[in-house]
Scaffold this active site. Sequence first.
Site, PDB file in Angstrom:
ATOM      1  N   CYS A  68       0.863  -1.179   0.000  1.00  0.00           N
ATOM      2  CA  CYS A  68       0.000   0.000   0.000  1.00  0.00           C
ATOM      3  C   CYS A  68       0.902   1.232   0.000  1.00  0.00           C
ATOM      4  O   CYS A  68       1.698   1.420   0.927  1.00  0.00           O
ATOM      5  CB  CYS A  68      -0.858  -0.037   1.265  1.00  0.00           C
ATOM      6  SG  CYS A  68      -1.895   1.417   1.514  1.00  0.00           S
ATOM      7  N   CYS A 125      -0.849   3.824  -6.588  1.00  0.00           N
ATOM      8  CA  CYS A 125      -1.739   3.217  -5.600  1.00  0.00           C
ATOM      9  C   CYS A 125      -1.987   1.797  -6.091  1.00  0.00           C
ATOM     10  O   CYS A 125      -2.299   1.597  -7.278  1.00  0.00           O
ATOM     11  CB  CYS A 125      -3.057   3.987  -5.525  1.00  0.00           C
ATOM     12  SG  CYS A 125      -4.362   3.111  -4.617  1.00  0.00           S
TER      13      CYS A 125
HETATM   14  N1  DGL Z   1      -3.934   0.574  -2.079  1.00  0.00           N
HETATM   15  C1  DGL Z   1      -3.497   1.683  -1.332  1.00  0.00           C
HETATM   16  C2  DGL Z   1      -2.351   2.435  -1.938  1.00  0.00           C
HETATM   17  O1  DGL Z   1      -1.543   1.830  -2.596  1.00  0.00           O
HETATM   18  C3  DGL Z   1      -4.497   2.507  -0.587  1.00  0.00           C
HETATM   19  C4  DGL Z   1      -5.730   2.930  -1.249  1.00  0.00           C
HETATM   20  C5  DGL Z   1      -6.671   3.536  -0.245  1.00  0.00           C
HETATM   21  O2  DGL Z   1      -7.076   2.807   0.658  1.00  0.00           O
HETATM   22  O3  DGL Z   1      -6.970   4.726  -0.364  1.00  0.00           O
HETATM   23  O4  DGL Z   1      -2.209   3.603  -1.748  1.00  0.00           O
END
Ligand code: DGL
Length: 278
Positions: free
Chosen positions: A74, A176
């Site tokens: 993430c 993301c």
């Molecule tokens: N998948 C996550 C990222 O890479 C977070 C997305 C989220 O929960 O806003 O930033």
Amino acid sequence: MAKTVTVGVFDSGLGGLTVLKECVRVVPRARYLYLGDNANAPYGSKPEEEIFALTLAAVNKLRRRGADVIVLACNTATAVCLDRLRAQFRFPVLGSEPAVLPAARAAKDVLVLATPCTAKSPRLAALIARCPGCRFTVFPAEGLAGAVERWLLGGVPLRLGDHLPAGKFDGVVLGCTHFVFLRKEIAEYYRAPVFDGGEGVANRLKTVLFDRSRKIEGIGSHECLELDNRRIPPNSFQKTTKNAIIFLGSSKNANKCVYKQMFDNIFPYNSTKKCKKT
Ligand code: DGL
């Protein structure tokens, strides 16, 4: 006796599955725990202290379940928490960062799509500062991660035009992990190559495990000594995914369902089968 290393992979929800897939491909002999906090997703616009508290709880849970190494799959949790987690813990914590450097090697005018937290983070600014020859447009795609969750878990249609900025770019960074599910669509939308960090994280994991197997007592002779790709049978991806990924948390069934449909070549994608957020 040889010990199989356990890798704990964490994301706010589904996005980290795209990183998990790369880790399984590059390091198929490890055992994986996947924890998605879908109930609290998206993280990208939450206050930093809340993101830290949620991430810390997830890391502790993965450790209690036996993770030797943590992968923050993430970008948002990485931007907000990585330095603090590394200061607090002695076990390896790997992060995920927007693939700014590979994009700058291939393009001159790059769009970086990220969550608001990642978009304004000093970590991203520092990466961009390392590429003076490239022009970057950083766009906080505020609602897109949540829309990906609703699309994959609820079948709610997702219109890219509602989320993406107009413009012409010769490279797009998917900053993301949720956006990686839209890799093909975003590449078509901008008619430009897209870059994400999944493979880079997996390669880093391989390096960390290889170093640990040599240096750290107690993990001395685990199977990851055999990380060298030449010694991994070509069909080990199928074998490993069936047995060696354990999904945790209140949304474990949803994450498992999406992973199997999207990435597991034993159960090819079947759009008629719906995954439910439970
Ligand atoms: N998948 C996550 C990222 O890479 C977070 C997305 C989220 O929960 O806003 O930033």
